[in-house]
Design a protein around this motif. Sequence first.
Motif, PDB file in Angstrom:
ATOM      1  N   ALA A  31       0.828  -1.210   0.000  1.00  0.00           N
ATOM      2  CA  ALA A  31       0.000   0.000   0.000  1.00  0.00           C
ATOM      3  C   ALA A  31       0.866   1.266   0.000  1.00  0.00           C
ATOM      4  CB  ALA A  31      -0.948   0.004   1.193  1.00  0.00           C
ATOM      5  N   GLN A  32       1.956   1.258   0.750  1.00  0.00           N
ATOM      6  CA  GLN A  32       2.850   2.416   0.790  1.00  0.00           C
ATOM      7  C   GLN A  32       3.514   2.646  -0.566  1.00  0.00           C
ATOM      8  OE1 GLN A  32       5.308   1.156   4.090  1.00  0.00           O
ATOM      9  NE2 GLN A  32       4.338   2.629   5.468  1.00  0.00           N
ATOM     10  N   GLU A  34       2.307   1.691  -3.485  1.00  0.00           N
ATOM     11  CA  GLU A  34       1.245   2.168  -4.375  1.00  0.00           C
ATOM     12  C   GLU A  34       0.987   3.661  -4.178  1.00  0.00           C
ATOM     13  OE1 GLU A  34      -1.409  -1.890  -4.870  1.00  0.00           O
ATOM     14  OE2 GLU A  34      -1.805  -0.564  -3.176  1.00  0.00           O
ATOM     15  N   GLU A  35       0.993   4.104  -2.947  1.00  0.00           N
ATOM     16  CA  GLU A  35       0.769   5.533  -2.662  1.00  0.00           C
ATOM     17  C   GLU A  35       1.884   6.387  -3.260  1.00  0.00           C
ATOM     18  OE1 GLU A  35      -0.608   9.161  -1.557  1.00  0.00           O
ATOM     19  OE2 GLU A  35      -1.691   7.258  -1.629  1.00  0.00           O
ATOM     20  N   GLN A  36       3.132   5.952  -3.138  1.00  0.00           N
ATOM     21  CA  GLN A  36       4.244   6.715  -3.705  1.00  0.00           C
ATOM     22  C   GLN A  36       4.192   6.710  -5.234  1.00  0.00           C
ATOM     23  OE1 GLN A  36       6.105   8.740  -1.933  1.00  0.00           O
ATOM     24  NE2 GLN A  36       4.972   8.009  -0.153  1.00  0.00           N
ATOM     25  N   ARG A  38       1.421   6.579  -6.999  1.00  0.00           N
ATOM     26  CA  ARG A  38       0.357   7.539  -7.309  1.00  0.00           C
ATOM     27  C   ARG A  38       0.869   8.973  -7.181  1.00  0.00           C
ATOM     28  NH1 ARG A  38      -2.937   3.676  -4.963  1.00  0.00           N
ATOM     29  NH2 ARG A  38      -2.798   4.531  -2.876  1.00  0.00           N
ATOM     30  N   ARG A  39       1.643   9.234  -6.126  1.00  0.00           N
ATOM     31  CA  ARG A  39       2.203  10.579  -5.953  1.00  0.00           C
ATOM     32  C   ARG A  39       3.110  10.942  -7.124  1.00  0.00           C
ATOM     33  NH1 ARG A  39       5.663  11.659  -1.634  1.00  0.00           N
ATOM     34  NH2 ARG A  39       5.366  13.831  -2.168  1.00  0.00           N
ATOM     35  N   HIS A  42       1.139  11.707 -10.138  1.00  0.00           N
ATOM     36  CA  HIS A  42       0.498  13.015  -9.998  1.00  0.00           C
ATOM     37  C   HIS A  42       1.462  14.145 -10.377  1.00  0.00           C
ATOM     38  CE1 HIS A  42      -1.883  16.277  -8.302  1.00  0.00           C
ATOM     39  NE2 HIS A  42      -0.836  16.639  -7.606  1.00  0.00           N
ATOM     40  N   ALA A  71       9.048  11.114  -4.644  1.00  0.00           N
ATOM     41  CA  ALA A  71       8.061  10.029  -4.587  1.00  0.00           C
ATOM     42  C   ALA A  71       8.608   8.763  -5.241  1.00  0.00           C
ATOM     43  CB  ALA A  71       6.764  10.465  -5.261  1.00  0.00           C
ATOM     44  N   LYS A  74      11.206   7.205  -2.896  1.00  0.00           N
ATOM     45  CA  LYS A  74      10.548   6.533  -1.770  1.00  0.00           C
ATOM     46  C   LYS A  74       9.945   5.207  -2.205  1.00  0.00           C
ATOM     47  CE  LYS A  74       9.446  10.505   1.129  1.00  0.00           C
ATOM     48  NZ  LYS A  74       8.358  11.319   1.701  1.00  0.00           N
ATOM     49  N   ALA A  75       9.319   5.180  -3.374  1.00  0.00           N
ATOM     50  CA  ALA A  75       8.726   3.934  -3.880  1.00  0.00           C
ATOM     51  C   ALA A  75       9.792   2.867  -4.071  1.00  0.00           C
ATOM     52  CB  ALA A  75       7.982   4.192  -5.191  1.00  0.00           C
ATOM     53  N   THR A 100       3.867  -1.153  -9.294  1.00  0.00           N
ATOM     54  CA  THR A 100       4.254  -1.485  -7.923  1.00  0.00           C
ATOM     55  C   THR A 100       4.944  -2.839  -7.882  1.00  0.00           C
ATOM     56  OG1 THR A 100       2.456  -0.162  -6.985  1.00  0.00           O
ATOM     57  CG2 THR A 100       3.371  -1.902  -5.597  1.00  0.00           C
TER      58      THR A 100
END
Length: 123
Positions: A31-32, A34-36, A38-39, A42, A71, A74-75, A100
């Motif tokens: 999940a983390q 995936e969030e990075q 997405r960031r 963006h 981002a 971090k990913a 991911t």
Amino acid sequence: MSITDPHLDRFVGPNDPDYRAAQIRGFALIAQIEEQVRRADHYAGGYTGYTDPVTHDLVITGECDAEYDEATTKAHNLGWIAATSNAYLILKAQGRTDETAQIVYNAHYNIFHSDPEPPCPGE
């Protein structure tokens, strides 16, 4: 769960007492990442700016390259952690091939087949 949290940096099987914690941590890492991702998506190709109140023109004041790089880094760093934990096994079991999953698969390959350390940002 043990004090050293051995489920963070190794594959944990279903018969291991740390299995549940390892699975929870694996899903959280995914999940983390995936969030990075997405960031990063963006910020990709993005600009910062404002609309001039007089001319109503868009005034670009900068690019979002630093945010994108942060981002993405971090990913990839999280991918290195996930590659040696149950997160890798979860992604493989799900048959995922998205961005991911590719970050984690590449890190796994580099850890176990070539490079022992993560690459420096920008490489």
